[in-house]
Design an enzyme around this catalytic site. Sequence first.
Site, PDB file in Angstrom:
ATOM      1  N   GLN A  95       0.822  -1.217   0.000  1.00 51.29           N
ATOM      2  CA  GLN A  95       0.000   0.000   0.000  1.00 51.29           C
ATOM      3  C   GLN A  95       0.858   1.271   0.000  1.00 51.29           C
ATOM      4  OE1 GLN A  95      -3.195   0.382  -0.525  1.00 51.29           O
ATOM      5  NE2 GLN A  95      -3.510  -1.819  -0.669  1.00 51.29           N
ATOM      6  N   SER A  96       2.068   1.178  -0.484  1.00 53.18           N
ATOM      7  CA  SER A  96       3.006   2.297  -0.468  1.00 53.18           C
ATOM      8  C   SER A  96       2.482   3.500  -1.252  1.00 53.18           C
ATOM      9  CB  SER A  96       4.338   1.849  -1.067  1.00 53.18           C
ATOM     10  OG  SER A  96       5.174   2.944  -1.327  1.00 53.18           O
ATOM     11  N   ASN A  97       2.405   4.657  -0.577  1.00 50.83           N
ATOM     12  CA  ASN A  97       2.093   5.905  -1.260  1.00 50.83           C
ATOM     13  C   ASN A  97       3.244   6.339  -2.158  1.00 50.83           C
ATOM     14  OD1 ASN A  97      -0.459   6.393   0.152  1.00 50.83           O
ATOM     15  ND2 ASN A  97       0.835   6.702   1.951  1.00 50.83           N
ATOM     16  N   ALA A 157       5.293   4.362  -3.764  1.00 47.88           N
ATOM     17  CA  ALA A 157       5.257   3.567  -4.990  1.00 47.88           C
ATOM     18  C   ALA A 157       4.201   4.110  -5.957  1.00 47.88           C
ATOM     19  CB  ALA A 157       4.973   2.105  -4.654  1.00 47.88           C
TER      20      ALA A 157
END
Length: 323
Positions: free
Chosen positions: A76-78, A80
């Site tokens: 759920q990386s912002n 990325a």
Amino acid sequence: MSGPIVPLTLGTWPTPVEPMPRLATALGLGHDDLLVKRDDLTGLGGGGNKIRKLEWTVAEALANDADTLVTTGAPQSNHARLTAAAAARLGLRAVLVFPGEPAAARTGNLVLDAFLGADVVFTGTQGRQALADAAMRVCDRLRSEGARPALIPFGGSTPLAARGYAQCGEELLSQVPDLRTAVVALGSGATMAGLVASLGPDRTLGVDVGAVDDPRQRVAGFVAPLAPDVRADDLRIDRDQVGKGYASLTATVEEALTLVARLEGIILDPTYTGRAMAGLIAAIRRGEIEPGDTTVFIHTGGLPGMFGHPEIPAFAESLSPGR
């Protein structure tokens, strides 16, 4: 690469500063004491703080003739998501390298990664070093296929990237000259580091979200090239909001999410800004932030992650009328 890096312009600047009077009075501050800097409204790919960093790190990648951006993070990386958005804006390829195995269905940021055209690689591995090693192997494979990859580290945090938030601190001081404390989530470290470089450690409170094991040393390392006189012991860091870990939803975060939504109509996320606001509330309650202190909450974005967090649906259900 030759010469200094000139940052790209990927966002919409300056981001606005808005008052939060109802939240301020509910927490015991003066009506005008609490403001929010809306770095969730940075324009590209759903917004968020990572754009300020990517203006520098992607500029460096392009200076090195890269045609592919590779980065890592949690699924759920912002960071990325916004790396994928920057790649789309610039006509580059994005490859996102995540730990573990893919879930049965895409949620949250993973949905946006697909819309943005990113290639997603699940490594089956766990742990930061294993993920970093996997990303290096992905870069090796891409080179063997004729691509020119640039590896942007976890969270997009490098000493170069920290310059983006040093600029943000200068922008904030022009908007709020009487600033006493800026409160920000401390994840991979460069956001807080840049603010410390321009605001000073006494005016910057970082709230650890549990993304790294050594937040104090990481921030100090990113600050050093920008403000060499700042020591690790000078940093103001709240490490009490992590709870059971990075992916957990704590009672203090639940309170923060609900208060800010219902008093100001602003949505925070459960991992970063929710913890940062919980830290701000805790600082008020222990007397570290007092009435009359001009305090700015740095809203670093992250809303898509709300829709990928496993504990949020049940918490939202508990808030429904009649329950």
